[in-house]
Design a protein around this motif. Structure first.
Motif, PDB file in Angstrom:
ATOM      1  N   LEU A 184      -1.217  -0.867   0.792  1.00 31.27           N
ATOM      2  CA  LEU A 184      -2.091  -1.446  -0.212  1.00 31.27           C
ATOM      3  C   LEU A 184      -3.379  -1.958   0.433  1.00 31.27           C
ATOM      4  CD1 LEU A 184       0.579  -3.485  -2.194  1.00 31.27           C
ATOM      5  CD2 LEU A 184      -0.627  -1.473  -3.039  1.00 31.27           C
ATOM      6  N   THR A 185      -4.476  -1.847  -0.293  1.00 32.18           N
ATOM      7  CA  THR A 185      -5.747  -2.416   0.138  1.00 32.18           C
ATOM      8  C   THR A 185      -6.130  -3.524  -0.830  1.00 32.18           C
ATOM      9  OG1 THR A 185      -6.499  -0.340   1.119  1.00 32.18           O
ATOM     10  CG2 THR A 185      -8.192  -1.954   0.569  1.00 32.18           C
ATOM     11  N   LEU A 186      -6.618  -4.637  -0.276  1.00 28.58           N
ATOM     12  CA  LEU A 186      -7.043  -5.781  -1.075  1.00 28.58           C
ATOM     13  C   LEU A 186      -8.556  -5.915  -1.031  1.00 28.58           C
ATOM     14  CD1 LEU A 186      -4.520  -8.529   0.126  1.00 28.58           C
ATOM     15  CD2 LEU A 186      -4.236  -6.887  -1.726  1.00 28.58           C
ATOM     16  N   TRP A 187      -9.124  -6.284  -2.173  1.00 29.15           N
ATOM     17  CA  TRP A 187     -10.543  -6.645  -2.241  1.00 29.15           C
ATOM     18  C   TRP A 187     -10.620  -8.037  -2.853  1.00 29.15           C
ATOM     19  CZ3 TRP A 187      -8.807  -1.841  -4.033  1.00 29.15           C
ATOM     20  CH2 TRP A 187      -9.161  -0.747  -3.229  1.00 29.15           C
ATOM     21  N   ARG A 188     -11.265  -8.947  -2.138  1.00 29.38           N
ATOM     22  CA  ARG A 188     -11.299 -10.337  -2.577  1.00 29.38           C
ATOM     23  C   ARG A 188     -12.740 -10.785  -2.763  1.00 29.38           C
ATOM     24  NH1 ARG A 188      -6.684 -13.862   0.322  1.00 29.38           N
ATOM     25  NH2 ARG A 188      -7.195 -15.083  -1.533  1.00 29.38           N
ATOM     26  N   GLY A 189     -12.956 -11.610  -3.756  1.00 26.29           N
ATOM     27  CA  GLY A 189     -14.291 -12.125  -4.002  1.00 26.29           C
ATOM     28  C   GLY A 189     -14.261 -13.368  -4.862  1.00 26.29           C
ATOM     29  N   ARG A 235      -2.958   0.749  -4.215  1.00 19.24           N
ATOM     30  CA  ARG A 235      -2.281   1.562  -3.202  1.00 19.24           C
ATOM     31  C   ARG A 235      -3.134   2.798  -2.955  1.00 19.24           C
ATOM     32  NH1 ARG A 235       2.434   0.959  -1.204  1.00 19.24           N
ATOM     33  NH2 ARG A 235       3.069  -0.431  -2.908  1.00 19.24           N
ATOM     34  N   GLU A 236      -3.582   2.976  -1.718  1.00 17.04           N
ATOM     35  CA  GLU A 236      -4.477   4.060  -1.363  1.00 17.04           C
ATOM     36  C   GLU A 236      -3.699   5.292  -0.922  1.00 17.04           C
ATOM     37  OE1 GLU A 236      -8.512   3.074  -1.111  1.00 17.04           O
ATOM     38  OE2 GLU A 236      -7.141   2.782  -2.785  1.00 17.04           O
ATOM     39  N   ALA A 237      -4.207   6.467  -1.227  1.00 15.98           N
ATOM     40  CA  ALA A 237      -3.573   7.713  -0.794  1.00 15.98           C
ATOM     41  C   ALA A 237      -3.544   7.754   0.729  1.00 15.98           C
ATOM     42  CB  ALA A 237      -4.350   8.909  -1.333  1.00 15.98           C
ATOM     43  N   GLY A 238      -2.371   8.004   1.295  1.00 17.74           N
ATOM     44  CA  GLY A 238      -2.237   8.032   2.747  1.00 17.74           C
ATOM     45  C   GLY A 238      -2.068   6.670   3.363  1.00 17.74           C
ATOM     46  N   GLY A 239      -2.112   5.598   2.523  1.00 13.91           N
ATOM     47  CA  GLY A 239      -1.921   4.247   3.037  1.00 13.91           C
ATOM     48  C   GLY A 239      -3.200   3.673   3.591  1.00 13.91           C
ATOM     49  N   ALA A 240      -3.186   2.379   3.852  1.00  8.39           N
ATOM     50  CA  ALA A 240      -4.334   1.683   4.438  1.00  8.39           C
ATOM     51  C   ALA A 240      -4.167   1.686   5.946  1.00  8.39           C
ATOM     52  CB  ALA A 240      -4.401   0.253   3.904  1.00  8.39           C
ATOM     53  N   PRO A 283      -6.658  -4.398   4.598  1.00 10.92           N
ATOM     54  CA  PRO A 283      -5.349  -3.858   4.226  1.00 10.92           C
ATOM     55  C   PRO A 283      -4.333  -4.976   4.092  1.00 10.92           C
ATOM     56  CG  PRO A 283      -5.721  -3.563   6.566  1.00 10.92           C
ATOM     57  CD  PRO A 283      -6.994  -4.123   6.014  1.00 10.92           C
ATOM     58  N   MET A 284      -3.356  -4.789   3.228  1.00 13.43           N
ATOM     59  CA  MET A 284      -2.282  -5.776   3.122  1.00 13.43           C
ATOM     60  C   MET A 284      -1.317  -5.560   4.280  1.00 13.43           C
ATOM     61  SD  MET A 284       0.481  -6.725   0.136  1.00 13.43           S
ATOM     62  CE  MET A 284      -0.679  -7.231  -1.113  1.00 13.43           C
ATOM     63  N   VAL A 285      -1.297  -6.508   5.170  1.00 16.71           N
ATOM     64  CA  VAL A 285      -0.458  -6.416   6.357  1.00 16.71           C
ATOM     65  C   VAL A 285       0.367  -7.694   6.500  1.00 16.71           C
ATOM     66  CG1 VAL A 285      -2.076  -4.893   7.563  1.00 16.71           C
ATOM     67  CG2 VAL A 285      -2.271  -7.368   7.863  1.00 16.71           C
ATOM     68  N   ASP A 286       1.411  -7.598   7.297  1.00 17.45           N
ATOM     69  CA  ASP A 286       2.166  -8.785   7.680  1.00 17.45           C
ATOM     70  C   ASP A 286       2.673  -8.577   9.099  1.00 17.45           C
ATOM     71  OD1 ASP A 286       4.276  -6.985   7.436  1.00 17.45           O
ATOM     72  OD2 ASP A 286       5.408  -8.162   5.963  1.00 17.45           O
ATOM     73  N   ARG A 287       3.590  -9.362   9.530  1.00 21.53           N
ATOM     74  CA  ARG A 287       4.268  -9.190  10.812  1.00 21.53           C
ATOM     75  C   ARG A 287       5.771  -9.200  10.567  1.00 21.53           C
ATOM     76  NH1 ARG A 287       1.538  -7.250  15.215  1.00 21.53           N
ATOM     77  NH2 ARG A 287      -0.265  -8.515  15.778  1.00 21.53           N
TER      78      ARG A 287
END
Length: 418
Positions: A184-189, A235-240, A283-287
């Protein structure tokens, strides 16, 4: 006891304030940036975090820059209501929820650290590694890279609050690599626009492919508009695949076009997006959850220990709980080692359980269920999801995150007495 904190983000600064309130007076905060600029967009501080800020005596400083949302509402991609619940004191908590700009919060905490501890923040100090028990007195030696060359700091305890790209974490988990993305990709504003719904509601709309979150960050101004924080997600094609960054600006119009059809009776999503002066993408990431945080007299805290997806709006709140718990355990243990062990024993299992919930989308699961069971929408949500199932999802997440009203209101204080 000399304590060194790597990182002057939300977690690091709150740790310094918590330690000072617990009776420690030899604290250094080391920040990799040349200055603390207060970057970012909106975040939420949930009641379990606001309780700790209240007991620290700093909640009024933060609340002066915050909004108290009174409800949280979930909708599908057609703007149809799935679930709504009261928040903060309206939900029976003794403490409110606060929505605040992350950068403003960081600057307030910076100023409070200076006021209470003096000039203990050292900028332009990037943590390189920590060697526990390395000096003659058995203290840890933390090595920092600075513009003037390498510098070593001896401390009885070193706290790695240096974020998702933590050097202390990488030192002990060198094969971990970059934070994994879920595609997933996030856009924040932050936009200035007319209030939606009652002007005090946090909304989440969409499904597993496309989602929109919005909540107010300030009062209605003279022109009838208010600052509104938003998060657009796809959710982007091919992932973020891009590496995790938090302040990469992108053009506004392509993001608005992704939500071109999201014009609800109660909110025009593309118009709100177009009202933003700037949009930040990442990109939406975690650990992955760790089997161990503490190594000798050094430990991890906040995102360095448990970076997680923003599902449930809980990242900053968990850093607050880390900071307060660590200060309490260090102040009430016989030795630093016992204090660090008690801190990890309490916080690591709790955040590991919460981490698993966020990977399962946390309370936002109600939107996924609605999309799966009624992809074309519904006449009433209870034809799709039983009210008991909705309530169980919401209550289960609160219990895992440590802010179920009854348990939070009854929990003993983390303030050190005497």
């Amino acid at each position: 006891m000399r304590i060194a904190i790597a990182g002057a983000g939300i977690g690091g600064l709150l740790t310094a304030l918590s330690l000072e309130a617990a009776g420690f007076d030899d604290i250094g905060v080391y920040e990799r940036s040349a200055e603390i600029r207060g970057l970012g967009v909106g975040i939420n501080l949930l009641p379990h975090a606001v309780r700790e800020l209240t007991e620290l005596g700093i909640v009024d400083d933060i609340a002066a820059h915050a909004v108290r949302p009174t409800s949280l509402a979930y909708f599908n991609a057609f703007g149809q209501s799935i679930w709504s619940e009261p928040r903060g004191t309206a939900a029976g908590y003794r403490w409110p929820q606060l929505s605040v700009h992350r950068g403003r919060l960081q600057l307030v905490l910076r100023d409070l650290v200076r006021e209470r501890l003096g000039e203990v923040i050292r900028t332009d100090h990037r943590l390189v590694d920590v060697r526990s028990g390395a000096d003659a007195a058995g203290r840890a030696l933390a090595r920092f890279a600075t513009g003037r060359g390498a510098q070593e700091v001896a401390a009885d305890v070193v706290i790695g609050a240096d974020g998702i790209h933590s050097a202390l974490r990488a030192q002990h988990y060198p094969a971990e690599g970059a934070p994994p993305s879920n595609g997933l990709t996030l856009w924040r504003g932050v936009a200035r626009a007319a209030p939606f719904l009652d002007g005090r509601t946090m909304i989440m709309a969409g499904d597993g492919e496309l989602k929109f979150v919005a909540y107010p960050l300030g009062p209605v101004e003279a022109d009838g508009r208010m600052p509104i924080n938003f998060i657009a997600e796809r959710r982007e094609a091919g992932g973020a695949s891009r590496a995790a960054e938090w302040n990469r600006a992108v053009p506004v119009e392509p993001i608005a076009e992704r939500f071109a059809d999201w014009r609800f009776d109660w909110l025009d999503v593309p118009a709100l997006i177009r009202s933003a002066d700037e949009i930040l993408e990442y990109p939406m990431v975690d650990r992955d959850a760790l089997p161990r945080w503490t190594f000798g007299n050094a430990t991890l805290l906040g995102d360095a220990a448990h970076a997680m997806y923003p599902n449930g709006s809980n990242g900053a709140s968990q850093a607050v709980l880390d900071a307060r718990t660590l200060a309490h355990r260090l102040a009430t243990a016989a030795t630093p080692e016992e204090g660090l062990a008690a801190y990890e024993a309490e916080r690591r299992p709790a955040t590991t359980a919460l981490h698993a919930q966020t990977r399962g989308t946390g309370p936002e699961r109600v939107m996924l269920l609605a999309a799966e069971r009624a992809p074309q929408g519904f006449a009433h949500i209870h034809e799709v999801i039983a009210p008991e199932e909705l309530e169980d999802i919401a209550a289960g997440y609160k219990r895992a995150a440590g802010f179920h009203p009854e348990s939070l209101n009854a929990r003993s204080s983390l303030t050190v007495r005497g």
